[in-house]
Design a protein around this motif. Structure first.
Motif: not given
Length: 548
Positions: A11-27
């Motif tokens: 929810a705090r991600s500036p690009f929304g939940p989908r961007a956060h899931h993408q960030q986790v996958r890249l990490f």
């Protein structure tokens, strides 16, 4: 707790939940890289054992740092395998640890000239991809300060060449360049992904709206392959062609065969696309239907789109126009007709009181009386059609309603004779939505006809009422069966036409009016053909959730 934390982070991600899931996958991918690098650093300690300390400033510290780096990455990898959802602070901490440990290894080894300095660029780049914000710039600044610090310390304390400072400065420029370039690319990609997600959501919502509209349409829509197999069908098509209601679409009815009349029409259309097929009935109890075909894919021609129209609506409109004109005419001249008609009837009654009448005169008076009553009935029926009110539908328990109707009908019969009415009901009958007064008028007409014809054939006032559910269990129906002589096969398609009758004393408007009232309630009145004696008329009610 993990799910709640992940949701809060998204929810705090500036690009929304989908961007956060993408960030986790890249990490996760980046941690695999870190684990491989740490394994290689530790493996090199065993593959190329060091016999001298000339290559390293502090070999023990270097070995301890490499092993610690492997332990940290292995621990993070195990946590990720345990379905840990990393937060932003975990990712930030991992990047900071990478930058500091790599510079620690550079300090313990040969300094900034060591090839490990290239790995720092990878860490800074990864940090800016995972967190394309001012924090990414901080990673570059921290790496540049550490590199310059190591080089400056080596020049001042152990008299290394000043070229190390130049190299450290060059690395610092690379850090910042990588940070700025990757931040721009990452932000642009995230914005593009957010835009694509938004458009995909809009398309999905539009598709859902279209699906709802198609399912609620009264026009049947079919998608066929070139072999005539049903691929898609809306609820109206299921109801018109197959007598079932599937509110979720046609997924359950793929590869279903078409009714025989429609299949023949399709074969004729495939041979001549300009041909318009004749109206047909999918089953004896279904309404008259008209099918129109078109190619869904003009280039390949693999799929065919079929529109199924209920012709009873068109016929009903034409008949309504005809009867509306007739009703206006009848309303205009009813007074003029009834006055002489009343005079004729009154004169006939007066003549009956004469004592000088022979049998021939009495027969003539009976003919006058019966036909005067028939003319008056025709006028009344046409007036009823012209001023018919709109249906006031309500949801009804059909079993309870039919039981109550049967009791009321027995008590209000005109001739006062006892009628035998057998009431049969299924265990599970779905509710229906209709105007009680209008459908009761239909039932009275059907029951009166049934009792009359049953008595003519068997000498008993006997009918049978059956209430049940259609094959799909979604709609209720009521059957009215008599035990009379039945209807000749050549007349079966004409019984609902206005002014058609086989009874010399009938007006020919009773069944037509009954079907009109059923259509006003989105029900269907049909004559069911079976091997049993007499006639069976069926009222099939509409699905209570699909009425418009």
């Amino acid at each position: 707790m993990v799910t709640d934390a992940s949701s809060a982070t998204a929810a705090r991600s500036p690009f929304g939940p989908r961007a956060h899931h993408q960030q986790v996958r890249l990490f996760r991918i980046y941690n695999h890289y870190r684990l491989v690098i740490s394994l290689m650093l530790v493996g090199l300690l065993f593959v190329d054992p060091f016999t001298t300390d000339s290559k390293f400033r502090w070999l023990d510290y270097y070995q301890a740092g490499a092993v610690s780096y492997l332990a940290i990455n292995a621990f993070v990898g195990l946590m990720l395998l345990a379905r840990l959802q990393p937060r932003q602070r975990h990712i930030t901490l991992s990047i900071l640890i990478d930058i500091l440990i790599m510079h620690g290894l550079l300090l313990a080894s040969t300094g900034i000239t060591n090839g490990l300095a290239n790995l720092v660029i990878v860490s800074v780049a990864a940090g800016n991809i995972l967190n394309p914000s001012r924090m990414g710039t901080f990673y570059a600044a921290l790496a540049a300060i550490c590199s310059l610090g190591i080089s400056g310390w080596a020049v001042l304390v152990i008299n290394e060449s000043a070229d190390d400072i130049v190299r450290a400065g060059s690395l610092g420029i690379l850090y910042f360049a990588a940070a700025f370039v990757l931040q721009g690319i990452s932000k642009r990609m995230m914005r593009s992904e957010a835009l694509a997600t938004s458009r995909a959501r809009s398309i999905a919502e539009l598709e859902q709206i279209n699906q709802q509209i198609i399912q609620r349409m009264r026009t049947g829509i079919l998608v066929l392959d070139r072999f005539g197999q049903v691929r898609l069908a809306n609820a109206a098509a299921e109801e018109l062609l197959f007598g079932s209601v599937n509110s979720q679409g046609s997924a359950e009815h793929q590869n279903r065969l078409l009714p025989k009349p429609l299949r023949k029409g399709l074969e004729a259309w495939l041979k001549n696309p300009n041909m318009r097929i004749e109206p047909f009935q999918a089953s004896p109890t279904s309404p008259l239907l008209q099918a129109n075909f078109t190619q869904l894919d003009q280039e390949r021609g693999d799929q065919i789109l079929v529109f199924i129209e209920d012709m009873s609506k068109v016929t009903q409109q034409a008949q309504q126009m005809k009867l509306a004109s007739l009703g206006r005419l009848t309303a205009g001249i009813a007074h003029e007709i009834r006055n002489p008609l009343g005079a004729i009837s009154h004169a006939a009654q007066l003549m009956e009181e004469s004592p000088n009448l022979d049998n021939g005169d009495k027969q003539m008076l009976d003919i006058i009386r019966r036909h005067s009553k028939r003319v008056n009935g025709i006028i009344e029926n046409v007036l009823d059609l012209s001023r018919r009110r709109a249906a006031n539908s309500e949801q009804v328990d059909v079993r309870d309603w039919l039981t109550e109707f049967t009791q009321d009908f027995q008590q209000t019969r005109d001739d006062g004779s006892k009628a035998i009415i057998e009431l049969l009901a299924d265990d599970a009958v779905p509710p229906a939505r209709f105007d009680k007064s209008q459908i009761e008028q239909v039932m009275v007409n059907l029951c009166d006809n049934g009792l009359r014809y049953s008595k003519q054939q068997t000498g008993q006032n006997r009918i049978q009422l059956v209430v049940g559910a259609t094959a799909d269990g979604e709609r209720a129906y009521v059957d009215v069966r008599d035990f009379g002589p039945g209807i000749a096969r050549e007349h079966r398609h004409s019984v609902f036409e206005p002014f058609f009758t086989t009874d010399k004393s009938g007006t020919g408007l009773g069944l037509y009016l009954a079907r009109e009232l059923c259509e006003a309630n989105q029900a269907h009145l049909s004559l069911v053909e079976d091997e049993q004696p007499g006639c069976r008329f069926r009222i099939t009610f509409a699905h209570p959730g699909r009425m418009i």
